[in-house]
Design a protein around this motif. Structure first.
Motif, PDB file in Angstrom:
ATOM      1  N   ASP A  29      32.024   5.735  47.891  1.00  0.00           N
ATOM      2  CA  ASP A  29      31.106   6.580  47.889  1.00  0.00           C
ATOM      3  C   ASP A  29      30.757   7.171  46.409  1.00  0.00           C
ATOM      4  O   ASP A  29      29.704   7.226  45.886  1.00  0.00           O
ATOM      5  CB  ASP A  29      31.210   7.655  49.010  1.00  0.00           C
ATOM      6  N   ASN A  30      31.902   7.629  45.874  1.00  0.00           N
ATOM      7  CA  ASN A  30      31.843   8.165  44.638  1.00  0.00           C
ATOM      8  C   ASN A  30      31.488   7.282  43.139  1.00  0.00           C
ATOM      9  O   ASN A  30      31.036   7.661  42.342  1.00  0.00           O
ATOM     10  CB  ASN A  30      33.023   9.063  44.324  1.00  0.00           C
ATOM     11  N   VAL A  31      32.087   6.053  43.551  1.00  0.00           N
ATOM     12  CA  VAL A  31      31.655   5.015  42.416  1.00  0.00           C
ATOM     13  C   VAL A  31      29.897   4.949  42.456  1.00  0.00           C
ATOM     14  O   VAL A  31      29.353   4.878  41.531  1.00  0.00           O
ATOM     15  CB  VAL A  31      32.278   3.679  42.696  1.00  0.00           C
ATOM     16  N   ILE A  32      29.481   4.931  43.781  1.00  0.00           N
ATOM     17  CA  ILE A  32      28.053   4.676  43.837  1.00  0.00           C
ATOM     18  C   ILE A  32      27.262   5.954  43.258  1.00  0.00           C
ATOM     19  O   ILE A  32      26.340   6.075  42.590  1.00  0.00           O
ATOM     20  CB  ILE A  32      27.535   4.277  45.450  1.00  0.00           C
ATOM     21  N   TRP A  33      27.699   7.331  43.731  1.00  0.00           N
ATOM     22  CA  TRP A  33      27.233   8.397  43.361  1.00  0.00           C
ATOM     23  C   TRP A  33      27.442   8.827  41.873  1.00  0.00           C
ATOM     24  O   TRP A  33      26.376   9.041  41.299  1.00  0.00           O
ATOM     25  CB  TRP A  33      27.971   9.596  43.795  1.00  0.00           C
ATOM     26  N   ILE A  34      28.342   8.234  41.155  1.00  0.00           N
ATOM     27  CA  ILE A  34      28.494   8.265  39.691  1.00  0.00           C
ATOM     28  C   ILE A  34      27.356   7.405  39.029  1.00  0.00           C
ATOM     29  O   ILE A  34      26.732   7.783  38.157  1.00  0.00           O
ATOM     30  CB  ILE A  34      29.841   8.024  39.265  1.00  0.00           C
ATOM     31  N   TYR A  35      27.020   6.245  39.806  1.00  0.00           N
ATOM     32  CA  TYR A  35      26.007   5.352  39.066  1.00  0.00           C
ATOM     33  C   TYR A  35      24.619   5.957  39.197  1.00  0.00           C
ATOM     34  O   TYR A  35      23.745   6.193  38.474  1.00  0.00           O
ATOM     35  CB  TYR A  35      26.097   3.928  39.902  1.00  0.00           C
ATOM     36  N   MET A  36      24.758   6.625  40.626  1.00  0.00           N
ATOM     37  CA  MET A  36      23.368   7.453  40.646  1.00  0.00           C
ATOM     38  C   MET A  36      22.954   8.318  39.908  1.00  0.00           C
ATOM     39  O   MET A  36      21.812   8.743  39.515  1.00  0.00           O
ATOM     40  CB  MET A  36      23.322   7.935  42.350  1.00  0.00           C
ATOM     41  N   LEU A  37      23.775   9.066  39.463  1.00  0.00           N
ATOM     42  CA  LEU A  37      23.929  10.375  38.562  1.00  0.00           C
ATOM     43  C   LEU A  37      23.152   9.929  37.217  1.00  0.00           C
ATOM     44  O   LEU A  37      23.089  10.564  36.157  1.00  0.00           O
ATOM     45  CB  LEU A  37      25.155  11.122  38.137  1.00  0.00           C
ATOM     46  N   THR A  38      23.617   8.538  36.787  1.00  0.00           N
ATOM     47  CA  THR A  38      23.295   7.895  35.505  1.00  0.00           C
ATOM     48  C   THR A  38      21.802   7.399  35.309  1.00  0.00           C
ATOM     49  O   THR A  38      21.457   7.097  34.137  1.00  0.00           O
ATOM     50  CB  THR A  38      24.348   7.050  35.113  1.00  0.00           C
ATOM     51  N   VAL A  39      21.076   7.393  36.495  1.00  0.00           N
ATOM     52  CA  VAL A  39      19.710   6.676  36.312  1.00  0.00           C
ATOM     53  C   VAL A  39      18.743   7.951  36.903  1.00  0.00           C
ATOM     54  O   VAL A  39      19.158   8.815  37.786  1.00  0.00           O
ATOM     55  CB  VAL A  39      19.569   5.330  37.173  1.00  0.00           C
ATOM     56  N   ALA A  40      17.520   7.771  36.469  1.00  0.00           N
ATOM     57  CA  ALA A  40      16.480   8.798  36.731  1.00  0.00           C
ATOM     58  C   ALA A  40      15.983   8.231  38.120  1.00  0.00           C
ATOM     59  O   ALA A  40      15.341   9.125  38.865  1.00  0.00           O
ATOM     60  CB  ALA A  40      15.572   8.815  35.745  1.00  0.00           C
ATOM     61  N   GLN A  41      15.683   7.049  38.227  1.00  0.00           N
ATOM     62  CA  GLN A  41      15.130   6.491  39.493  1.00  0.00           C
ATOM     63  C   GLN A  41      16.252   5.547  40.284  1.00  0.00           C
ATOM     64  O   GLN A  41      16.560   4.632  39.824  1.00  0.00           O
ATOM     65  CB  GLN A  41      13.810   5.534  39.088  1.00  0.00           C
ATOM     66  N   VAL A  42      16.708   6.198  41.444  1.00  0.00           N
ATOM     67  CA  VAL A  42      17.816   5.431  42.052  1.00  0.00           C
ATOM     68  C   VAL A  42      17.112   4.488  43.055  1.00  0.00           C
ATOM     69  O   VAL A  42      16.259   4.695  43.862  1.00  0.00           O
ATOM     70  CB  VAL A  42      18.376   6.286  43.049  1.00  0.00           C
ATOM     71  N   PRO A  43      17.600   2.903  42.879  1.00  0.00           N
ATOM     72  CA  PRO A  43      17.036   2.261  43.721  1.00  0.00           C
ATOM     73  C   PRO A  43      17.253   2.490  45.508  1.00  0.00           C
ATOM     74  O   PRO A  43      18.308   2.942  45.620  1.00  0.00           O
ATOM     75  CB  PRO A  43      17.698   0.690  43.183  1.00  0.00           C
ATOM     76  N   GLY A  44      16.244   1.922  46.242  1.00  0.00           N
ATOM     77  CA  GLY A  44      16.548   2.223  47.589  1.00  0.00           C
ATOM     78  C   GLY A  44      17.729   1.662  48.241  1.00  0.00           C
ATOM     79  O   GLY A  44      18.424   2.113  49.036  1.00  0.00           O
ATOM     80  N   VAL A  77      44.370   8.153  54.253  1.00  0.00           N
ATOM     81  CA  VAL A  77      43.983   6.920  53.746  1.00  0.00           C
ATOM     82  C   VAL A  77      42.569   6.496  54.051  1.00  0.00           C
ATOM     83  O   VAL A  77      41.864   5.829  52.929  1.00  0.00           O
ATOM     84  CB  VAL A  77      45.121   6.079  54.027  1.00  0.00           C
ATOM     85  N   LEU A  78      42.109   6.359  55.248  1.00  0.00           N
ATOM     86  CA  LEU A  78      40.886   5.998  55.529  1.00  0.00           C
ATOM     87  C   LEU A  78      39.753   6.928  54.912  1.00  0.00           C
ATOM     88  O   LEU A  78      38.720   6.062  54.329  1.00  0.00           O
ATOM     89  CB  LEU A  78      40.697   6.172  57.233  1.00  0.00           C
ATOM     90  N   TYR A  79      39.840   8.194  54.855  1.00  0.00           N
ATOM     91  CA  TYR A  79      38.826   8.865  54.168  1.00  0.00           C
ATOM     92  C   TYR A  79      38.918   8.670  52.614  1.00  0.00           C
ATOM     93  O   TYR A  79      37.850   8.379  51.958  1.00  0.00           O
ATOM     94  CB  TYR A  79      39.159  10.260  54.377  1.00  0.00           C
ATOM     95  N   THR A  80      40.075   8.416  51.965  1.00  0.00           N
ATOM     96  CA  THR A  80      40.327   8.241  50.639  1.00  0.00           C
ATOM     97  C   THR A  80      39.436   6.872  49.986  1.00  0.00           C
ATOM     98  O   THR A  80      38.764   6.918  49.078  1.00  0.00           O
ATOM     99  CB  THR A  80      41.657   7.983  49.991  1.00  0.00           C
ATOM    100  N   VAL A  81      39.592   5.933  50.845  1.00  0.00           N
ATOM    101  CA  VAL A  81      38.784   4.510  50.539  1.00  0.00           C
ATOM    102  C   VAL A  81      37.461   4.712  50.567  1.00  0.00           C
ATOM    103  O   VAL A  81      36.920   4.189  49.721  1.00  0.00           O
ATOM    104  CB  VAL A  81      39.364   3.465  51.753  1.00  0.00           C
ATOM    105  N   PHE A  82      36.983   5.283  51.594  1.00  0.00           N
ATOM    106  CA  PHE A  82      35.426   5.463  51.550  1.00  0.00           C
ATOM    107  C   PHE A  82      34.949   6.369  50.906  1.00  0.00           C
ATOM    108  O   PHE A  82      33.863   6.280  50.138  1.00  0.00           O
ATOM    109  CB  PHE A  82      34.888   5.738  53.063  1.00  0.00           C
ATOM    110  N   PHE A  83      35.701   7.410  50.374  1.00  0.00           N
ATOM    111  CA  PHE A  83      35.389   8.328  49.355  1.00  0.00           C
ATOM    112  C   PHE A  83      35.224   7.697  48.176  1.00  0.00           C
ATOM    113  O   PHE A  83      34.274   7.991  47.181  1.00  0.00           O
ATOM    114  CB  PHE A  83      36.401   9.584  49.380  1.00  0.00           C
ATOM    115  N   GLY A  84      36.258   6.964  47.857  1.00  0.00           N
ATOM    116  CA  GLY A  84      36.317   6.088  46.596  1.00  0.00           C
ATOM    117  C   GLY A  84      34.830   5.380  46.361  1.00  0.00           C
ATOM    118  O   GLY A  84      34.304   5.326  45.204  1.00  0.00           O
TER     119      GLY A  84
END
Length: 315
Positions: A249-264, A240-247
C-alpha cells in the motif's frame, strides 16, 4: 463490457463479499461468546473491534467501488461523499491502530512480571481497553477531519491536479502543499503504529522462542501459558499479514504523492491491496482462535439440527 473492467469488477466483488462475510461471522461469534460467558478477554474485545472496523471499511469503500466499476455512477452527492470518505478514513486508521494495540496488549499479557509497574499494568489491562478504544476513535476523528473537507462528488470532465480519483468520489486537495501535508500526516500515524506492532511482535517472538525450550521439559506445568502463547502466535500472524499489505500500500502511496495526476488503475490497485487485510484477517482469526471456531461449528451444528427436525415426514 470491456474484459479488464469485468476482471476488476469481479475481483472487487469477491473481495468485498468475502470481507463482509468473514467480519460479520467473527462479530456474530463474539456476540455469542459475550452472551453466553458475559465477559470477553481484553484481546477478544480488541479482535471484535478490529472486525467491526474492517467491516465498516468494506462497506464504505469496497461496496461503492464495486458498484461504480459495474456502471452505477453518480451514487453519491457531495454530502454523501464527505460522509462515506470520512467513515472510510476512520475505519482504515482504526484497523492499523487496533492491530498495533492488539500486539502491544498481547506482549504485555505474556511478558514475565519483572517489576511492580509491569505487574500493575497487567492487572489493569481489562480496564484500559475501553479508554484506549475511545482515545483511538478521537485521535483518528481529529486526524481525518480534513478528508470530508476535500471530498466531492465527481464532476464532468477531467479531475483537476492533486485529486485522488476514487471513481464514485473525488478527493481534491487543491494545492501541492495540502496534498503532501495530508499524505505526511497519515503516513506518520501509520508508520508509528506499525513500529509499535513490529516491536511488540518482535518481543513476542523472543518469548515464544524461550517458551518453546521450556515446554519441552515441563509441558504440563506450562499448559496455561501455552494457551497464551498460541494466542500470541495468532497475533504475530495478523501483524505479518498487515505488514505485507501495508508495505505494498505504501509503495503505491509514495508513488501517488510524487505525481499531480494519479492514474485510475494505480488508485484501484491501492484500494485493492489496502482492503486485502480487512478481507483476509477475519479468516485468520477464525482459523487460529479456538473460541471463534467453536462458536461457528456450534452454530452450524444447531442449524443442521433444526433443519433436520423441521423436515416433513414423507413416510
Amino acid at each position: 463490457m470491456d474484459l479488464c473492467i469485468i476482471i476488476k469488477g469481479v475481483s472487487f466483488l469477491l473481495q468485498t463479499g468475502l470481507g463482509v462475510l468473514g467480519n460479520v461471522s467473527v462479530l456474530m461469534a463474539y456476540a455469542h461468546i459475550a452472551y453466553s460467558e458475559s465477559y470477553l478477554q481484553p484481546v477478544d474485545r480488541i479482535l471484535a473491534h478490529l472486525a467491526f472496523s474492517n467491516l465498516l471499511q468494506m462497506l464504505t469503500r469496497g461496496v461503492p467501488q464495486t458498484m461504480f466499476i459495474f456502471g452505477l455512477h453518480n451514487l453519491l452527492d457531495d454530502p454523501g461523499c464527505k460522509m462515506v470518505i470520512y467513515a472510510y478514513r476512520i475505519s482504515r486508521a482504526l484497523s492499523i491502530c487496533l492491530t498495533g494495540m492488539l500486539s502491544f496488549f498481547q506482549a504485555v499479557t505474556i511478558a514475565p512480571s519483572a517489576g511492580p509497574y509491569l505487574t500493575k499494568l497487567k492487572s489493569r489491562l481489562s480496564q484500559l481497553v475501553v479508554p484506549t478504544f475511545i482515545g483511538l476513535w478521537l485521535l483518528n476523528m481529529i486526524i481525518c477531519i480534513t478528508s470530508p473537507l476535500f471530498s466531492t462528488a465527481p464532476r464532468n470532465g477531467t479531475a483537476p491536479a492533486f485529486t485522488l480519483n476514487l471513481g464514485f468520489c473525488h478527493v481534491n486537495f487543491h494545492t501541492s502543499l495540502s496534498y503532501l501535508v495530508n499524505g505526511a500526516v497519515f503516513s506518520t500515524r501509520d508508520f508509528a503504529f506499525v513500529a509499535v506492532m513490529l516491536a511488540s511482535s518482535g518481543y513476542i517472538l523472543i518469548l515464544l522462542h524461550k517458551h518453546s525450550k521450556q515446554v519441552r521439559s515441563i509441558r504440563r506445568a506450562q499448559q496455561g501459558t501455552s494457551m497464551e502463547m498460541r494466542a500470541a502466535k495468532s497475533v504475530v500472524m495478523l501483524v505479518v499479514l498487515y505488514t505485507v499489505f501495508f508495505g505494498i500500500d505504501n509503495v503505491i502511496w509514495i508513488y501517488m504523492l510524487t505525481v499531480a495526476q494519479v492514474p485510475g488503475v494505480v488508485a484501484d490497485l491501492r484500494v485493492f491491496f489496502t482492503s486485502c487485510y480487512a478481507t483476509f484477517s477475519p479468516f485468520l482469526m477464525i482459523s487460529t482462535h479456538k473460541k471463534i471456531k467453536e462458536r461457528m461449528v456450534c452454530a452450524a451444528g444447531e442449524q443442521a439440527s433444526e433443519d433436520s427436525t423441521e423436515k416433513p415426514n414423507t413416510k
